[in-house]
Design a protein around this motif. Structure first.
Motif, PDB file in Angstrom:
ATOM      1  N   THR A   1      43.680  46.453 -15.900  1.00 12.09           N
ATOM      2  CA  THR A   1      42.724  46.212 -14.308  1.00 12.09           C
ATOM      3  C   THR A   1      42.732  44.948 -13.903  1.00 12.09           C
ATOM      4  OG1 THR A   1      41.162  44.759 -16.141  1.00 12.09           O
ATOM      5  CG2 THR A   1      40.804  47.411 -16.218  1.00 12.09           C
ATOM      6  N   GLY A   2      43.848  44.506 -14.139  1.00  6.60           N
ATOM      7  CA  GLY A   2      44.594  43.119 -13.710  1.00  6.60           C
ATOM      8  C   GLY A   2      45.402  42.693 -14.637  1.00  6.60           C
ATOM      9  N   GLY A   3      45.238  41.257 -14.289  1.00  3.26           N
ATOM     10  CA  GLY A   3      45.838  39.615 -15.229  1.00  3.26           C
ATOM     11  C   GLY A   3      46.548  39.229 -14.744  1.00  3.26           C
ATOM     12  N   THR A   4      47.868  38.539 -15.731  1.00  3.12           N
ATOM     13  CA  THR A   4      48.244  37.957 -15.488  1.00  3.12           C
ATOM     14  C   THR A   4      50.067  37.780 -16.254  1.00  3.12           C
ATOM     15  OG1 THR A   4      48.316  36.317 -16.992  1.00  3.12           O
ATOM     16  CG2 THR A   4      47.303  36.101 -14.931  1.00  3.12           C
ATOM     17  N   ALA A   5      51.096  37.779 -14.666  1.00  2.00           N
ATOM     18  CA  ALA A   5      52.468  37.489 -15.994  1.00  2.00           C
ATOM     19  C   ALA A   5      52.762  36.747 -15.391  1.00  2.00           C
ATOM     20  CB  ALA A   5      52.980  38.728 -15.070  1.00  2.00           C
ATOM     21  N   ARG A   6      54.139  35.657 -15.749  1.00  2.00           N
ATOM     22  CA  ARG A   6      55.052  35.043 -15.609  1.00  2.00           C
ATOM     23  C   ARG A   6      56.194  35.021 -16.191  1.00  2.00           C
ATOM     24  NH1 ARG A   6      53.463  28.333 -16.658  1.00  2.00           N
ATOM     25  NH2 ARG A   6      56.091  27.481 -16.250  1.00  2.00           N
ATOM     26  N   PHE A   7      57.398  34.480 -15.987  1.00  2.00           N
ATOM     27  CA  PHE A   7      58.472  34.492 -15.680  1.00  2.00           C
ATOM     28  C   PHE A   7      59.649  33.985 -15.141  1.00  2.00           C
ATOM     29  CE2 PHE A   7      58.586  38.005 -12.243  1.00  2.00           C
ATOM     30  CZ  PHE A   7      59.640  37.960 -12.039  1.00  2.00           C
ATOM     31  N   SER A   8      60.730  33.637 -15.868  1.00  2.00           N
ATOM     32  CA  SER A   8      61.850  32.162 -15.606  1.00  2.00           C
ATOM     33  C   SER A   8      62.947  33.005 -15.507  1.00  2.00           C
ATOM     34  CB  SER A   8      60.576  31.377 -15.530  1.00  2.00           C
ATOM     35  OG  SER A   8      61.508  31.386 -17.164  1.00  2.00           O
ATOM     36  N   TYR A   9      63.931  32.677 -15.278  1.00  2.00           N
ATOM     37  CA  TYR A   9      65.068  32.528 -14.715  1.00  2.00           C
ATOM     38  C   TYR A   9      66.226  31.414 -14.577  1.00  2.00           C
ATOM     39  CZ  TYR A   9      65.265  34.259 -10.115  1.00  2.00           C
ATOM     40  OH  TYR A   9      64.737  34.664  -8.834  1.00  2.00           O
ATOM     41  N   LEU A  10      67.755  31.498 -15.040  1.00  2.00           N
ATOM     42  CA  LEU A  10      68.446  30.852 -14.933  1.00  2.00           C
ATOM     43  C   LEU A  10      69.339  30.695 -13.490  1.00  2.00           C
ATOM     44  CD1 LEU A  10      68.058  28.717 -17.816  1.00  2.00           C
ATOM     45  CD2 LEU A  10      67.002  27.869 -16.881  1.00  2.00           C
TER      46      LEU A  10
ATOM     47  N   ILE B   1      50.925  35.405  -5.923  1.00  2.00           N
ATOM     48  CA  ILE B   1      52.242  34.729  -6.444  1.00  2.00           C
ATOM     49  C   ILE B   1      52.062  33.216  -6.142  1.00  2.00           C
ATOM     50  CG2 ILE B   1      54.863  35.299  -6.273  1.00  2.00           C
ATOM     51  CD1 ILE B   1      53.551  37.677  -5.588  1.00  2.00           C
ATOM     52  N   LYS B   2      52.912  32.615  -7.536  1.00  2.00           N
ATOM     53  CA  LYS B   2      53.365  31.440  -7.153  1.00  2.00           C
ATOM     54  C   LYS B   2      54.461  30.905  -7.768  1.00  2.00           C
ATOM     55  CE  LYS B   2      48.989  28.960  -8.620  1.00  2.00           C
ATOM     56  NZ  LYS B   2      47.796  28.556  -9.191  1.00  2.00           N
ATOM     57  N   SER B   3      55.344  30.985  -6.961  1.00  2.00           N
ATOM     58  CA  SER B   3      56.775  30.740  -7.458  1.00  2.00           C
ATOM     59  C   SER B   3      57.247  28.955  -7.577  1.00  2.00           C
ATOM     60  CB  SER B   3      57.513  31.398  -6.147  1.00  2.00           C
ATOM     61  OG  SER B   3      58.892  30.715  -6.310  1.00  2.00           O
ATOM     62  N   ARG B   4      57.625  28.539  -7.965  1.00  2.00           N
ATOM     63  CA  ARG B   4      58.400  27.258  -8.469  1.00  2.00           C
ATOM     64  C   ARG B   4      60.372  27.172  -8.803  1.00  2.00           C
ATOM     65  NH1 ARG B   4      56.969  23.494 -13.673  1.00  2.00           N
ATOM     66  NH2 ARG B   4      58.520  21.800 -12.703  1.00  2.00           N
ATOM     67  N   SER B   5      61.157  26.784  -7.657  1.00  2.00           N
ATOM     68  CA  SER B   5      62.616  27.034  -7.974  1.00  2.00           C
ATOM     69  C   SER B   5      62.483  24.805  -8.729  1.00  2.00           C
ATOM     70  CB  SER B   5      63.204  27.069  -6.738  1.00  2.00           C
ATOM     71  OG  SER B   5      65.013  26.927  -6.792  1.00  2.00           O
ATOM     72  N   GLU B   6      63.456  25.124  -9.574  1.00  3.82           N
ATOM     73  CA  GLU B   6      63.987  23.634  -9.573  1.00  3.82           C
ATOM     74  C   GLU B   6      65.352  23.492  -9.824  1.00  3.82           C
ATOM     75  OE1 GLU B   6      61.500  21.845 -13.188  1.00  3.82           O
ATOM     76  OE2 GLU B   6      62.062  24.465 -13.608  1.00  3.82           O
ATOM     77  N   GLN B   7      65.477  22.129  -9.008  1.00  6.03           N
ATOM     78  CA  GLN B   7      67.198  22.420  -8.718  1.00  6.03           C
ATOM     79  C   GLN B   7      67.615  20.896  -9.464  1.00  6.03           C
ATOM     80  OE1 GLN B   7      69.451  23.674  -6.432  1.00  6.03           O
ATOM     81  NE2 GLN B   7      66.737  25.102  -5.989  1.00  6.03           N
ATOM     82  N   PHE B   8      69.493  20.888 -10.709  1.00  3.88           N
ATOM     83  CA  PHE B   8      69.774  20.896 -10.834  1.00  3.88           C
ATOM     84  C   PHE B   8      70.998  20.429 -10.411  1.00  3.88           C
ATOM     85  CE2 PHE B   8      67.040  23.933 -14.397  1.00  3.88           C
ATOM     86  CZ  PHE B   8      65.692  22.622 -14.534  1.00  3.88           C
ATOM     87  N   GLU B   9      71.968  19.066 -11.446  1.00  7.65           N
ATOM     88  CA  GLU B   9      73.010  18.658 -11.478  1.00  7.65           C
ATOM     89  C   GLU B   9      74.390  20.345 -11.504  1.00  7.65           C
ATOM     90  OE1 GLU B   9      75.478  16.947  -9.905  1.00  7.65           O
ATOM     91  OE2 GLU B   9      74.231  16.222  -9.619  1.00  7.65           O
TER      92      GLU B   9
ATOM     93  N   ASP C   1      60.949  19.835  -6.871  1.00 11.44           N
ATOM     94  CA  ASP C   1      60.777  21.145  -6.879  1.00 11.44           C
ATOM     95  C   ASP C   1      59.946  21.683  -5.690  1.00 11.44           C
ATOM     96  OD1 ASP C   1      60.070  21.025  -9.842  1.00 11.44           O
ATOM     97  OD2 ASP C   1      59.076  21.032 -10.183  1.00 11.44           O
ATOM     98  N   ASP C   2      60.539  22.886  -5.383  1.00 14.54           N
ATOM     99  CA  ASP C   2      60.583  23.865  -4.378  1.00 14.54           C
ATOM    100  C   ASP C   2      59.181  25.148  -3.980  1.00 14.54           C
ATOM    101  OD1 ASP C   2      59.716  24.607  -2.310  1.00 14.54           O
ATOM    102  OD2 ASP C   2      62.473  26.117  -2.084  1.00 14.54           O
ATOM    103  N   ARG C   3      58.241  24.845  -4.339  1.00 14.37           N
ATOM    104  CA  ARG C   3      57.445  25.396  -4.459  1.00 14.37           C
ATOM    105  C   ARG C   3      56.212  26.163  -4.005  1.00 14.37           C
ATOM    106  NH1 ARG C   3      54.161  23.132  -9.371  1.00 14.37           N
ATOM    107  NH2 ARG C   3      55.535  21.760 -10.100  1.00 14.37           N
ATOM    108  N   ILE C   4      56.036  27.614  -3.764  1.00 21.08           N
ATOM    109  CA  ILE C   4      55.488  28.532  -2.911  1.00 21.08           C
ATOM    110  C   ILE C   4      54.225  29.434  -3.728  1.00 21.08           C
ATOM    111  CG2 ILE C   4      56.269  30.349  -1.143  1.00 21.08           C
ATOM    112  CD1 ILE C   4      58.742  29.634  -1.057  1.00 21.08           C
ATOM    113  N   GLU C   5      53.251  29.293  -2.251  1.00 19.45           N
ATOM    114  CA  GLU C   5      51.795  30.579  -3.293  1.00 19.45           C
ATOM    115  C   GLU C   5      51.489  30.812  -2.021  1.00 19.45           C
ATOM    116  OE1 GLU C   5      48.768  28.150  -4.799  1.00 19.45           O
ATOM    117  OE2 GLU C   5      49.803  26.722  -5.896  1.00 19.45           O
ATOM    118  N   LEU C   6      51.587  32.209  -2.563  1.00 23.68           N
ATOM    119  CA  LEU C   6      51.404  33.424  -1.288  1.00 23.68           C
ATOM    120  C   LEU C   6      50.424  34.255  -2.226  1.00 23.68           C
ATOM    121  CD1 LEU C   6      52.386  35.492   0.715  1.00 23.68           C
ATOM    122  CD2 LEU C   6      53.729  36.762  -1.062  1.00 23.68           C
ATOM    123  N   MET C   7      48.904  34.584  -1.612  1.00 21.53           N
ATOM    124  CA  MET C   7      48.171  35.320  -1.792  1.00 21.53           C
ATOM    125  C   MET C   7      48.103  36.616  -0.353  1.00 21.53           C
ATOM    126  SD  MET C   7      44.825  36.622  -1.136  1.00 21.53           S
ATOM    127  CE  MET C   7      43.644  35.533  -0.141  1.00 21.53           C
TER     128      MET C   7
END
Length: 140
Positions: free
Chosen positions: A108-117, A9-17, A27-33
């Motif tokens: 059998t697996g693969g990838t997914a990506r999603f984002s929200y504001l 899992i790769k997580s990215r958080s961007e802060q805005f004005e 960016d605040d990034r976290i990677e987890l295995m």
């Protein structure tokens, strides 16, 4: 829970004005295995894993539900820190707007990506964008 898949899992958080959709922070990034389970039930993929101290949720079990057609994502966390996040492309209550879902999962697996504001009072006052990328595979 049968932990027969590698979950990344790769997580990215961007802060805005607060008053402008302009990024103001690094960016605040976290990677987890970790290891966990991955199954398809009906038209939904379920990725389940045990949290560790790495991101502060030790003792919790997290399940990510992803619609096979990429229309919605849900995150459910149970344990000492219960949480529930449901998102789909479009505006939701509590100032959360899903702005992208990509699903390339198969049984059998693969990838997914999603984002929200996250917004303060309306979609113009965006304060944060969060993006998660999840990879699921069988160990060699």
């Amino acid at each position: 829970m049968k932990e027969d898949f590698i979950i990344r899992i790769k997580s990215r958080s961007e802060q805005f004005e607060h008053t402008q959709p302009v990024r103001v922070d690094e960016d605040d990034r976290i990677e987890l295995m970790t290891y966990g389970s991955f199954v398809k039930k009906g038209d939904t993929y379920y990725i389940t894993y045990k949290e560790t101290e790495t991101i502060g949720f030790a003792g919790c079990t997290t399940t990510i539900k992803i619609a096979a057609d990429g229309s919605r994502v849900g995150l459910l966390r149970f344990g000492p820190a219960n949480a529930q996040l449901m998102t789909e492309v479009g505006s939701l209550t509590l100032g959360v707007t899903g702005d992208g879902i990509e699903c390339s999962l198969t049984e059998t697996g693969g990838t997914a990506r999603f984002s929200y504001l996250l917004d303060a009072d309306d979609p113009i006052s965006i304060i944060n964008r969060n993006t998660l990328e999840i990879s699921v595979q069988k160990p060699n």
